[in-house]
Design a protein around this motif. Sequence first.
Motif, PDB file in Angstrom:
ATOM      1  N   ILE A   1       0.817  -1.226   0.000  1.00  0.00           N
ATOM      2  CA  ILE A   1       0.000   0.000   0.000  1.00  0.00           C
ATOM      3  C   ILE A   1       0.840   1.260   0.000  1.00  0.00           C
ATOM      4  CG2 ILE A   1      -2.184  -0.727   1.012  1.00  0.00           C
ATOM      5  CD1 ILE A   1      -0.822  -0.002   3.710  1.00  0.00           C
TER       6      ILE A   1
ATOM      7  N   LYS B   1       5.762  -2.925   7.764  1.00  0.00           N
ATOM      8  CA  LYS B   1       6.763  -2.071   7.124  1.00  0.00           C
ATOM      9  C   LYS B   1       7.989  -2.952   6.925  1.00  0.00           C
ATOM     10  CE  LYS B   1       8.869   2.424   8.249  1.00  0.00           C
ATOM     11  NZ  LYS B   1       8.728   3.539   9.220  1.00  0.00           N
TER      12      LYS B   1
ATOM     13  N   CYS C   1      -3.997   1.424   9.744  1.00  0.00           N
ATOM     14  CA  CYS C   1      -4.666   2.738   9.675  1.00  0.00           C
ATOM     15  C   CYS C   1      -5.416   2.826   8.357  1.00  0.00           C
ATOM     16  CB  CYS C   1      -3.640   3.861   9.756  1.00  0.00           C
ATOM     17  SG  CYS C   1      -2.604   3.744  11.215  1.00  0.00           S
TER      18      CYS C   1
HETATM   19  O1  7LY Z   1      -2.215   0.905   7.740  1.00  0.00           O
HETATM   20  C1  7LY Z   1      -1.533   1.673   7.072  1.00  0.00           C
HETATM   21  N1  7LY Z   1      -1.908   2.157   5.891  1.00  0.00           N
HETATM   22  C2  7LY Z   1      -3.094   1.870   5.235  1.00  0.00           C
HETATM   23  C3  7LY Z   1      -3.848   0.728   5.512  1.00  0.00           C
HETATM   24  C4  7LY Z   1      -5.026   0.471   4.768  1.00  0.00           C
HETATM   25  C5  7LY Z   1      -5.427   1.379   3.792  1.00  0.00           C
HETATM   26  C6  7LY Z   1      -4.664   2.535   3.548  1.00  0.00           C
HETATM   27  C7  7LY Z   1      -3.485   2.768   4.256  1.00  0.00           C
HETATM   28  C8  7LY Z   1      -5.071   3.516   2.526  1.00  0.00           C
HETATM   29  C9  7LY Z   1      -5.021   2.944   1.134  1.00  0.00           C
HETATM   30  N2  7LY Z   1      -6.265   2.213   0.833  1.00  0.00           N
HETATM   31  C10 7LY Z   1      -6.346   0.933   1.520  1.00  0.00           C
HETATM   32  C11 7LY Z   1      -6.648   1.094   3.002  1.00  0.00           C
HETATM   33  C12 7LY Z   1      -0.212   2.107   7.609  1.00  0.00           C
HETATM   34  C13 7LY Z   1       0.102   1.859   8.928  1.00  0.00           C
HETATM   35  C14 7LY Z   1       1.323   2.228   9.438  1.00  0.00           C
HETATM   36  C15 7LY Z   1       2.260   2.867   8.625  1.00  0.00           C
HETATM   37  C16 7LY Z   1       3.544   3.234   9.160  1.00  0.00           C
HETATM   38  C17 7LY Z   1       3.858   3.333  10.483  1.00  0.00           C
HETATM   39  N3  7LY Z   1       5.125   3.682  10.569  1.00  0.00           N
HETATM   40  N4  7LY Z   1       5.626   3.809   9.315  1.00  0.00           N
HETATM   41  C18 7LY Z   1       4.658   3.527   8.446  1.00  0.00           C
HETATM   42  C19 7LY Z   1       1.961   3.146   7.293  1.00  0.00           C
HETATM   43  C20 7LY Z   1       0.717   2.771   6.782  1.00  0.00           C
HETATM   44  O2  7LY Z   1       0.368   3.024   5.496  1.00  0.00           O
HETATM   45  C21 7LY Z   1       1.176   3.916   4.740  1.00  0.00           C
HETATM   46  C22 7LY Z   1       0.217   4.487   3.730  1.00  0.00           C
HETATM   47  C23 7LY Z   1       0.006   3.792   2.567  1.00  0.00           C
HETATM   48  C24 7LY Z   1      -0.936   4.273   1.662  1.00  0.00           C
HETATM   49  C25 7LY Z   1      -1.634   5.445   1.947  1.00  0.00           C
HETATM   50  C26 7LY Z   1      -1.398   6.096   3.158  1.00  0.00           C
HETATM   51  C27 7LY Z   1      -0.470   5.619   4.064  1.00  0.00           C
END
Ligand code: 7LY
Length: 341
Positions: A17, A40, A89
């Motif tokens: 993602i 990650k 998230c």
């Molecule tokens: O859970 C995370 N991201 C994430 C999870 C699901 C979804 C999305 C996003 C948006 C895209 N559509 C699908 C739904 C998620 C969690 C932790 C971290 C993280 C914590 N320290 N470093 C990185 C990064 C994460 O993401 C990065 C991201 C990817 C695409 C866009 C926005 C953000």
Amino acid sequence: MVRYIALKGLYDLEKTIGSGGFAKVKLATHIATGEKVAIKIMDKISLGDDLPRVKLEVQALKTLLHQHICRLYQVIETDSHYFMVIEYCSGGELFDHIGIEKNRLSETESRKFFRQIVSAVAYLHSLGYAHRDLKPENVLLDREENLKLIDFGLCAKPKNGIDSHLQTSCGSPTYAAPELILGKKYLGSEVDIWSMGVLLYALLCGFLPFDDNSIENLYRKILSGKYDEPSWLSSSSKRLIRAMLQIDPKKRITIQELCNHPWITAGFLNPVSFVHKTNFEKDDDVLSTMSAICGEHASDIWRKLVKSDRTDYRTATYLLLLDRKLRGLSLRISPSAKSHF
Ligand SMILES: O=C(Nc1ccc2c(c1)CCNCC2)c1ccc(-c2cn[nH]c2)cc1OCc1ccccc1
């Protein structure tokens, strides 16, 4: 799909993602509980001399327990990779949530989110940390639209406390404070306040206070401290933004003053407090669910959890079950997980 042996039986990897410099973020399922997580993945070769940043981030995330700071569940290190299993998230980046058509939030909605950022940063500073890379990409939302700060790869905990000077120039210039881009000695707490000022401006205006394609023009604009104040900004929000985007860090509002600022408290009963999740709270339902599967006594599981370095599969299972319980969901563990904790 590349198979990572280290994750076998523990996590089912799904789609990528996000991919940044030396890391990529994949969605995954924690097999024991069926809960979604983000993993990650960093390979040590391309990390190069950034390797210490990962250790810094893991150390910081293990210490930081706050409802608006993305939770680290597990760390797996192999000869070639680091895997950081992190809170999911699914709301993605806060600024994507603002959406293209509106491109800015109302004062009330901005305040709701900004108070959560202030709460996380006030907690961070209270523990002697500074984030140093606060920018829209590092502000995510979970499934209930709670705000989560991510990416503590640049966060610093100066050995003699938050009030001692840092020198490393880091973070992205667009959100960087004047003293940081001038390469002066700076206080992490003061540069975080500036970056939060840029974030608040972006929430309320839908564009950035300092922006330019050429880096020297961008620097000139930041050092001038001059930016537009669109007509829709209330005088109270103008006053707050001015207090945060002060060129002289000594004139800049402090995090404590920020928690009590009239714009922050308007419509709320109390100033922002950085009351945070207590450390590991013992939950008997979760422990008995785990003990039913692995046959160990709940008290033994708890003792091992408290003694562990809090980044193993048992810890991840405990924390994800606790999350499920807090969301009012049933507590279940797949029997296959038995052998993994
Ligand atoms: O859970 C995370 N991201 C994430 C999870 C699901 C979804 C999305 C996003 C948006 C895209 N559509 C699908 C739904 C998620 C969690 C932790 C971290 C993280 C914590 N320290 N470093 C990185 C990064 C994460 O993401 C990065 C991201 C990817 C695409 C866009 C926005 C953000």
